[in-house]
Each structure stands twice: as structure tokens, then as C-alpha cells.
Design a protein around this motif. Sequence first.
Motif, PDB file in Angstrom:
ATOM      1  N   MET A  86      49.697  27.515  54.731  1.00  0.00           N
ATOM      2  CA  MET A  86      50.165  27.816  53.463  1.00  0.00           C
ATOM      3  C   MET A  86      49.937  29.456  53.441  1.00  0.00           C
ATOM      4  SD  MET A  86      49.713  24.437  50.988  1.00  0.00           S
ATOM      5  CE  MET A  86      50.653  25.254  49.743  1.00  0.00           C
ATOM      6  N   LEU A  87      48.713  29.868  53.467  1.00  0.00           N
ATOM      7  CA  LEU A  87      48.263  31.158  53.386  1.00  0.00           C
ATOM      8  C   LEU A  87      49.400  32.109  54.315  1.00  0.00           C
ATOM      9  CD1 LEU A  87      44.326  31.222  53.429  1.00  0.00           C
ATOM     10  CD2 LEU A  87      45.817  32.125  51.577  1.00  0.00           C
ATOM     11  N   ALA A  88      49.556  31.432  55.601  1.00  0.00           N
ATOM     12  CA  ALA A  88      50.133  32.146  56.602  1.00  0.00           C
ATOM     13  C   ALA A  88      51.680  32.418  56.038  1.00  0.00           C
ATOM     14  CB  ALA A  88      50.156  31.289  57.903  1.00  0.00           C
ATOM     15  N   GLU A  89      52.247  31.625  55.245  1.00  0.00           N
ATOM     16  CA  GLU A  89      53.696  31.776  54.728  1.00  0.00           C
ATOM     17  C   GLU A  89      53.681  32.890  53.514  1.00  0.00           C
ATOM     18  OE1 GLU A  89      56.219  30.672  56.107  1.00  0.00           O
ATOM     19  OE2 GLU A  89      55.409  29.171  57.514  1.00  0.00           O
ATOM     20  N   ILE A  90      52.743  33.341  53.108  1.00  0.00           N
ATOM     21  CA  ILE A  90      52.698  34.039  51.945  1.00  0.00           C
ATOM     22  C   ILE A  90      53.332  35.577  52.315  1.00  0.00           C
ATOM     23  CG2 ILE A  90      51.403  35.479  50.151  1.00  0.00           C
ATOM     24  CD1 ILE A  90      49.800  32.748  49.852  1.00  0.00           C
ATOM     25  N   THR A  91      54.121  36.152  51.704  1.00  0.00           N
ATOM     26  CA  THR A  91      54.532  37.291  52.049  1.00  0.00           C
ATOM     27  C   THR A  91      54.657  38.282  50.646  1.00  0.00           C
ATOM     28  OG1 THR A  91      56.945  36.935  51.236  1.00  0.00           O
ATOM     29  CG2 THR A  91      56.468  36.176  53.441  1.00  0.00           C
ATOM     30  N   ALA A  96      57.137  38.848  48.988  1.00  0.00           N
ATOM     31  CA  ALA A  96      58.043  38.243  48.192  1.00  0.00           C
ATOM     32  C   ALA A  96      57.674  36.947  47.483  1.00  0.00           C
ATOM     33  CB  ALA A  96      59.590  37.854  49.065  1.00  0.00           C
ATOM     34  N   THR A  97      56.469  36.582  47.866  1.00  0.00           N
ATOM     35  CA  THR A  97      56.266  35.115  47.270  1.00  0.00           C
ATOM     36  C   THR A  97      55.573  35.493  46.024  1.00  0.00           C
ATOM     37  OG1 THR A  97      55.413  34.700  49.626  1.00  0.00           O
ATOM     38  CG2 THR A  97      54.348  33.531  47.703  1.00  0.00           C
ATOM     39  N   GLN A  98      56.219  34.680  45.036  1.00  0.00           N
ATOM     40  CA  GLN A  98      55.869  34.820  43.624  1.00  0.00           C
ATOM     41  C   GLN A  98      54.902  33.553  43.057  1.00  0.00           C
ATOM     42  OE1 GLN A  98      56.298  37.711  42.190  1.00  0.00           O
ATOM     43  NE2 GLN A  98      57.678  36.902  40.757  1.00  0.00           N
ATOM     44  N   LEU A  99      55.270  32.391  43.900  1.00  0.00           N
ATOM     45  CA  LEU A  99      54.631  31.384  43.304  1.00  0.00           C
ATOM     46  C   LEU A  99      54.058  30.394  44.621  1.00  0.00           C
ATOM     47  CD1 LEU A  99      53.688  29.624  40.880  1.00  0.00           C
ATOM     48  CD2 LEU A  99      56.219  28.688  40.801  1.00  0.00           C
ATOM     49  N   VAL A 100      52.864  29.905  44.201  1.00  0.00           N
ATOM     50  CA  VAL A 100      52.099  29.188  45.334  1.00  0.00           C
ATOM     51  C   VAL A 100      51.777  27.621  44.704  1.00  0.00           C
ATOM     52  CG1 VAL A 100      50.544  28.491  47.417  1.00  0.00           C
ATOM     53  CG2 VAL A 100      51.495  30.575  47.206  1.00  0.00           C
ATOM     54  N   LEU A 101      52.186  26.460  45.065  1.00  0.00           N
ATOM     55  CA  LEU A 101      51.910  25.353  44.203  1.00  0.00           C
ATOM     56  C   LEU A 101      50.926  24.504  45.208  1.00  0.00           C
ATOM     57  CD1 LEU A 101      55.434  24.386  43.401  1.00  0.00           C
ATOM     58  CD2 LEU A 101      53.821  25.452  41.684  1.00  0.00           C
ATOM     59  N   PHE A 110      40.510  29.274  49.192  1.00  0.00           N
ATOM     60  CA  PHE A 110      42.094  29.679  49.332  1.00  0.00           C
ATOM     61  C   PHE A 110      42.301  30.692  48.197  1.00  0.00           C
ATOM     62  CE2 PHE A 110      46.266  28.405  47.674  1.00  0.00           C
ATOM     63  CZ  PHE A 110      47.112  28.385  48.823  1.00  0.00           C
ATOM     64  N   VAL A 111      42.041  30.223  46.957  1.00  0.00           N
ATOM     65  CA  VAL A 111      42.436  31.219  45.795  1.00  0.00           C
ATOM     66  C   VAL A 111      41.821  32.615  45.962  1.00  0.00           C
ATOM     67  CG1 VAL A 111      42.165  31.599  43.554  1.00  0.00           C
ATOM     68  CG2 VAL A 111      42.606  29.172  44.243  1.00  0.00           C
ATOM     69  N   GLU A 112      40.687  32.513  46.493  1.00  0.00           N
ATOM     70  CA  GLU A 112      40.310  33.951  47.048  1.00  0.00           C
ATOM     71  C   GLU A 112      41.096  34.934  47.800  1.00  0.00           C
ATOM     72  OE1 GLU A 112      37.520  36.561  46.206  1.00  0.00           O
ATOM     73  OE2 GLU A 112      36.872  34.718  45.570  1.00  0.00           O
ATOM     74  N   HIS A 148      49.271  39.317  43.806  1.00  0.00           N
ATOM     75  CA  HIS A 148      50.780  39.265  43.124  1.00  0.00           C
ATOM     76  C   HIS A 148      50.989  37.842  43.190  1.00  0.00           C
ATOM     77  CE1 HIS A 148      51.676  39.655  47.422  1.00  0.00           C
ATOM     78  NE2 HIS A 148      53.002  39.011  46.975  1.00  0.00           N
ATOM     79  N   VAL A 149      50.575  37.066  43.506  1.00  0.00           N
ATOM     80  CA  VAL A 149      51.038  35.793  43.725  1.00  0.00           C
ATOM     81  C   VAL A 149      50.337  34.759  42.673  1.00  0.00           C
ATOM     82  CG1 VAL A 149      51.197  33.671  45.389  1.00  0.00           C
ATOM     83  CG2 VAL A 149      51.276  35.866  46.197  1.00  0.00           C
TER      84      VAL A 149
END
Length: 370
Positions: A147-152, A154-159, A179-181, A186-187
Motif C-alpha cells: 500500500m505504501l508503494a502505491e502512494i504518489t 496524487a494520493t489524497q486518501l488511504v483507507l 505505517f502511519v509514520e 499530504h495523504v
Amino acid sequence: MSVHFNSKLASIPGYTPGVPKGHSAEDVAGSTLAQLASNESPYAPLPEVVEAIAAAAGSMNRYPDPEATLLRKRLGERHGVDPSRITPANGSCEILLAAADALLEPGAEIVYAWPAFSMYPILAAMSGAREIRVPLAPGEVHDLEAMLAEITAATQLVLVCNPNNPTGTYIPFADIADFVERVPDHVTVILDEAYIDFQTVDDPEASIGLLDRHENLVILRTFSKSHSLAGLRVGYAIGSPAFRAAVDAVRQPFSVNALAQAAAVEALNHGEAVRAQILTAIQERDRVEEGFRSHGLSTADTGANFSWISLGENGAEIEDHVIADLAEAGIIVRAGRLLGGPGWLRISYGTIEENNRMLEALGDSVRRHS
Ligand SMILES: *Cc1c(COP(=O)(O)O)cnc(C)c1O
């Protein structure tokens, strides 16, 4: 000429309710149908809570407190956070929808694990954001690294759903904290903890401590599951005051009705009795899981009030037959096919009697079809 709805409507997946087709809610209430499809509590609300609802009913000519002041104060005391961080809502689902409205738009990205809560795909479809579904890792657990690897940018929200619906699997607090760390500031991270009271690994309050260090974290809780109040629709977010302001900007005023506010406040006055109901559900979980094993069925490791049961190698072929057999026996469970997991079943724990009936019918059906 016929009416034309907007183009996004066609892409919004419908939410499939747990009450089977052809049954009205009135048919089901008071019937012997075992409703094990929606992860509700099988136990009635506490008598004091029912009394508080009845007492509040006499003032239904008035709008509710739009700020839910007393409820926010009590929730603040319970979690040791300032009430300005707490956003009560018409079920925590309302917060999810409001978050999509306030954070997402075409060009934005949302990341979540799959299978997870069936509401999540609606958020992307509603907003036009791009969704990235990250498959669960072996053991049906969130793959936080992936999931971390998918953050760019443009990422606004992670559930993150923990324990996860529909698999029940729980990620230990230490991994969530790490993970949160690592998620960029910006996400927004929504940690959906609808079932947190049912896990026995960590203190359910552990995650609340992360809020002080992470402005971008939002924790969702609900009275629907562990507090036996699904019918009243009351949940809440704990996050930044800015998140609360954003949610309030995009939803209607008065969304938490007065009966729900009164009931939730009263439920918070009876923490020990609520805890006792939760412990009963946890004991029942151990017994039901043992029952699945005795029928040769394996399950994901659950920390919730339901199990995610594998129907084995030809599971996807027998799933519909098993569901039909259970329905025939008056037992409603959720097909994994509808939740992103063909060949699996999600079964909520009911009363001891309902669970016994379910185990017997499930065992018979699986033997017949395998
Ligand atoms: C049931 C559930 C909710 C809670 O929904 P409410 O709107 O509060 O009833 C939220 N998240 C998950 C994962 C759930 O299963």
C-alpha cells in the motif's frame, strides 16, 4: 423524453443489504430467521439505552443539537481527546462518504486493500478519483508495504480497515503506527476501526495516541457493531478539527438524529455492561471457530464479530449452493463473491442457538456439495 441521471451514477456499485431479496424488514423482525449477514450485534441494546431513547422521543418536534455537544463531550472524555476533534455522524459510513466529497476529485487517487469494506469502492466511483486496490497478503491481511508503494503525489486518501471487513484479520498496533509514520503528510489516512473492540491483541485505545503526532490521521468508530445500535445510525470520526470542518461543510446539518445522540450518550454511561456483551461475543467466536474446524473448514484469523470461511478448492463453484442451503434453513450469511472473495463466506456470530443451527446446516451443506 425520459430523465437522464448523471454519468457517474452508472459506475457507483450498489450496496447489497443483508436482508434477503423477497423479505421485507417486517418479515424478518421477530421471525426465526438467523441474520448473520451484516455483523450486527445479536444482543438487544441495554435496557437503560432503550429507556433513554423512549425518553427522548417526547421531544421529536425539535431538531437535534447540530453540534451533538453532549455526545462529543462524552466521547472526548472516553478517548481522552478534545471534543473539537470528534465528528459524530449518521453512522461512520457518513464520514466515509463525506471524506470522499471533501478530499477526492478527478485526478486524485485513493488507495485501499481488497477485499475490504464494500463501501470503499463507492468513494472512488462517486468522486471520479482513481482507485488503487491493493490485494491482501497471504493470511488475508493488509499488505501495508504494498500500500505504501502505491502512494504518489496524487494520493489524497488511504483507507485501512482494522480489523478488516470481510476477513476479520487484525494488524497489530505497532505495524499501524509504523505505517502511519511512513505515509506522507499530504495523504489523509482513515483507520476504520468499526470492530476494534472485538480484537484481543492490543488496547483498543492504542491507535488514539497516534492522533497527537499525525494531523492527517482519522480514526472511525461506530456504535453499530459493539454497542448494539446499528438501527439508529451513529458513528464518529476522531481526527483534526480541520477534518471535522471539512465533513461539516459537505453534509447536511442535523445528520445525527436526537434519538441516536441520546442513545449513544447513555451507552457510554454503561461501559462495563457493553464490555460484557463484547466479551460474550468473543467467547462465542472461539466456540464457532472451533465448530468450523470440526467441519474441516478453515478460516482467516479473526479479531472481529464474524468469520471469513474458505469453502476450499472448489469453493467458488459450491458457494451459491451453500448459501441457498443455509437460506433454506432460515440462515442468512454473506456470499464472498459479493465482497471480493469468491469461494468464501462471511458469517457474523449470532446467539448460541443461531450459531448452533448455522454450524449444523453449514456442515451438512458442505458435505453434500464437496
Ligand atoms: C459496519 C461497518 C462500518 C460502520 O458503519 P455504520 O455506518 O457506523 O453503521 C464501518 N466500517 C466497516 C468496515 C464496517 O464493517
